[in-house]
Design a protein around this motif. Structure first.
Motif, mmCIF file in Angstrom:
data_model
loop_
_atom_site.group_PDB
_atom_site.id
_atom_site.type_symbol
_atom_site.label_atom_id
_atom_site.label_comp_id
_atom_site.label_asym_id
_atom_site.label_seq_id
_atom_site.Cartn_x
_atom_site.Cartn_y
_atom_site.Cartn_z
ATOM 1 N N MET A 16 30.023 -9.207 -2.934
ATOM 2 C CA MET A 16 31.287 -8.493 -3.106
ATOM 3 C C MET A 16 31.585 -8.331 -4.595
ATOM 4 S SD MET A 16 35.093 -9.590 -1.819
ATOM 5 C CE MET A 16 36.512 -8.653 -2.325
ATOM 6 N N GLU A 17 32.118 -7.171 -4.972
ATOM 7 C CA GLU A 17 32.506 -6.993 -6.374
ATOM 8 C C GLU A 17 33.773 -6.164 -6.477
ATOM 9 O OE1 GLU A 17 28.862 -4.975 -7.790
ATOM 10 O OE2 GLU A 17 30.185 -3.280 -8.160
ATOM 11 N N VAL A 18 34.486 -6.397 -7.564
ATOM 12 C CA VAL A 18 35.689 -5.605 -7.849
ATOM 13 C C VAL A 18 35.658 -5.253 -9.333
ATOM 14 C CG1 VAL A 18 37.097 -6.747 -6.070
ATOM 15 C CG2 VAL A 18 37.088 -7.647 -8.388
ATOM 16 N N ILE A 19 36.410 -4.234 -9.702
ATOM 17 C CA ILE A 19 36.507 -3.864 -11.115
ATOM 18 C C ILE A 19 37.921 -4.188 -11.586
ATOM 19 C CG2 ILE A 19 36.301 -2.001 -12.824
ATOM 20 C CD1 ILE A 19 33.692 -2.265 -11.389
ATOM 21 N N ILE A 20 38.009 -4.897 -12.697
ATOM 22 C CA ILE A 20 39.326 -5.212 -13.260
ATOM 23 C C ILE A 20 39.304 -4.793 -14.726
ATOM 24 C CG2 ILE A 20 40.955 -7.077 -13.792
ATOM 25 C CD1 ILE A 20 39.375 -8.582 -11.449
ATOM 26 N N ASN A 21 40.096 -3.809 -15.087
ATOM 27 C CA ASN A 21 40.147 -3.369 -16.492
ATOM 28 C C ASN A 21 38.773 -3.103 -17.095
ATOM 29 O OD1 ASN A 21 42.693 -3.069 -17.328
ATOM 30 N ND2 ASN A 21 42.942 -5.162 -18.108
ATOM 31 N N ASN A 22 37.914 -2.377 -16.417
ATOM 32 C CA ASN A 22 36.564 -2.060 -16.923
ATOM 33 C C ASN A 22 35.579 -3.211 -16.880
ATOM 34 O OD1 ASN A 22 37.103 0.634 -17.537
ATOM 35 N ND2 ASN A 22 38.010 0.022 -19.522
ATOM 36 N N THR A 23 35.948 -4.324 -16.308
ATOM 37 C CA THR A 23 35.005 -5.443 -16.153
ATOM 38 C C THR A 23 34.677 -5.606 -14.673
ATOM 39 O OG1 THR A 23 35.911 -6.598 -18.063
ATOM 40 C CG2 THR A 23 34.639 -7.920 -16.525
ATOM 41 N N ARG A 24 33.369 -5.754 -14.382
ATOM 42 C CA ARG A 24 32.955 -5.961 -13.005
ATOM 43 C C ARG A 24 32.928 -7.460 -12.702
ATOM 44 N NH1 ARG A 24 27.253 -3.996 -10.785
ATOM 45 N NH2 ARG A 24 26.791 -4.660 -12.897
ATOM 46 N N LEU A 25 33.581 -7.846 -11.640
ATOM 47 C CA LEU A 25 33.617 -9.246 -11.219
ATOM 48 C C LEU A 25 32.911 -9.326 -9.880
ATOM 49 C CD1 LEU A 25 34.644 -12.185 -11.101
ATOM 50 C CD2 LEU A 25 36.885 -11.291 -10.442
ATOM 51 N N ALA B 235 39.697 -20.773 -9.747
ATOM 52 C CA ALA B 235 38.665 -20.067 -10.512
ATOM 53 C C ALA B 235 38.936 -18.567 -10.524
ATOM 54 C CB ALA B 235 37.289 -20.356 -9.900
ATOM 55 N N LEU B 236 39.156 -17.988 -9.336
ATOM 56 C CA LEU B 236 39.345 -16.536 -9.244
ATOM 57 C C LEU B 236 40.652 -16.092 -9.883
ATOM 58 C CD1 LEU B 236 37.297 -14.541 -8.190
ATOM 59 C CD2 LEU B 236 36.880 -16.779 -7.265
ATOM 60 N N GLU C 241 31.049 -7.935 -17.563
ATOM 61 C CA GLU C 241 30.567 -8.416 -16.272
ATOM 62 C C GLU C 241 30.760 -9.926 -16.142
ATOM 63 O OE1 GLU C 241 26.382 -7.852 -15.563
ATOM 64 O OE2 GLU C 241 26.691 -8.041 -13.396
ATOM 65 N N VAL C 242 31.401 -10.335 -15.057
ATOM 66 C CA VAL C 242 31.548 -11.760 -14.729
ATOM 67 C C VAL C 242 30.934 -11.960 -13.343
ATOM 68 C CG1 VAL C 242 33.148 -13.667 -14.296
ATOM 69 C CG2 VAL C 242 33.713 -11.939 -16.031
ATOM 70 N N VAL C 243 30.011 -12.928 -13.248
ATOM 71 C CA VAL C 243 29.354 -13.198 -11.967
ATOM 72 C C VAL C 243 29.588 -14.658 -11.583
ATOM 73 C CG1 VAL C 243 27.192 -13.076 -10.661
ATOM 74 C CG2 VAL C 243 27.493 -11.607 -12.671
ATOM 75 N N ARG D 210 39.174 -12.154 -2.404
ATOM 76 C CA ARG D 210 40.019 -11.227 -1.614
ATOM 77 C C ARG D 210 41.485 -11.538 -1.852
ATOM 78 N NH1 ARG D 210 36.230 -12.348 2.818
ATOM 79 N NH2 ARG D 210 34.613 -10.780 2.610
ATOM 80 N N GLU D 211 41.799 -12.817 -1.891
ATOM 81 C CA GLU D 211 43.183 -13.252 -2.089
ATOM 82 C C GLU D 211 43.674 -12.888 -3.495
ATOM 83 O OE1 GLU D 211 43.822 -17.313 -0.396
ATOM 84 O OE2 GLU D 211 44.872 -17.586 -2.312
ATOM 85 N N ALA D 212 42.830 -13.160 -4.493
ATOM 86 C CA ALA D 212 43.241 -12.940 -5.889
ATOM 87 C C ALA D 212 43.400 -11.465 -6.227
ATOM 88 C CB ALA D 212 42.244 -13.594 -6.842
ATOM 89 N N THR D 213 42.656 -10.608 -5.521
ATOM 90 C CA THR D 213 42.699 -9.182 -5.854
ATOM 91 C C THR D 213 43.409 -8.384 -4.772
ATOM 92 O OG1 THR D 213 40.557 -8.827 -4.829
ATOM 93 C CG2 THR D 213 40.561 -9.266 -7.185
ATOM 94 N N GLY D 214 44.063 -9.072 -3.862
ATOM 95 C CA GLY D 214 44.728 -8.408 -2.732
ATOM 96 C C GLY D 214 45.613 -7.254 -3.149
ATOM 97 N N SER D 215 46.252 -7.405 -4.299
ATOM 98 C CA SER D 215 47.190 -6.369 -4.721
ATOM 99 C C SER D 215 46.545 -5.344 -5.651
ATOM 100 C CB SER D 215 48.375 -7.028 -5.433
ATOM 101 O OG SER D 215 47.899 -7.767 -6.528
#
Ligand code: ADP
Length: 186
Positions: free
Chosen positions: A1-10, A142-143, A159-161, A178-183
């Motif tokens: 699973m990955e998400v993008i936050i401010n141009n950084t891929r997590l 952590a998340l 990139e953060v893995v 999922r919880e940390a990026t829910g919004s």
């Protein structure tokens, strides 16, 4: 699973952190920086003596590394150019500042990576092995810490893995992401 936050891929993967090709990998070390078991042992084993030599110099200069702090060394024989060593808290039931110290360990690693203009970093699950931190709660911290750092701080990191060794830990981090990026719309 990955998400993008401010141009950084997590992203979150299951695997062995010593095989990662990010600029830096994070070591869940102990204050002596002399190596040990778990991920610490695996990193020193794979990276060779150059890492231990630099760790010795750091301890000679500034003393043992307190929980919640981080330092950087070469990656030696690893694919990663650098190892960022941090010390998580030992779990004593939750009343000895464990949550703050764990958040600080992640935050300080991201800060050191940014100061060194690194573009990618891999984390293991700090404190949830020998140090006994309950995995679900550690994953949430952590998340949350990484997501808020990426939202709030200017950083070179693209990139953060999270590299989780076993499936139970991997599942905990997936839920926490999922919880940390829910919004977040990602
Ligand atoms: P701590 O002392 O901070 O608890 P440990 O190394 O005992 O650190 O455990 C932290 C986590 O690292 C555990 O989830 C463990 O399974 C995991 N781990 C062990 N070896 C590796 C590896 N090669 N790559 C990624 N994670 C690893």
């Amino acid at each position: 699973m990955e998400v993008i936050i401010n141009n950084t891929r997590l992203s979150i993967i299951q695997g062995d952190i010593t095989k990662q090709t990010t600029d830096a990998i994070v070591n869940a070390a102990n204050p002596s920086l002399m190596g040990g078991g778990g991920v610490d042992g695996a990193i020193h084993q794979a990276g060779g003596l150059a890492i231990l030599e630099e760790c010795k110099q750091i301890v000679a200069k500034q003393g043992r590394l307190p929980p919640g702090k981080a330092v950087i060394t070469t990656g030696g024989n690893l694919k990663a150019k650098y190892v960022i060593h941090t010390v998580g808290p030992v779990w004593h039931g939750g009343s000895r500042n464990e949550a703050e110290l764990l958040a600080s360990a992640y935050y300080e690693c991201l800060k050191v990576a940014t100061e060194n203009k690194l573009t990618s970093i891999s984390f293991p699950s700090i404190s949830t092995g020998a140090y006994g931190y309950p995995v679900a709660e550690a994953a949430r911290i952590a998340l949350r810490t990484v997501v808020s750092f990426l939202k709030e701080q200017a950083t070179s990191i693209k990139e953060v893995v999270f590299v989780l060794f076993d499936s139970r830990t991997y599942e905990s981090y997936l839920s926490a992401l999922r919880e940390a990026t829910g919004s977040l719309k990602t």
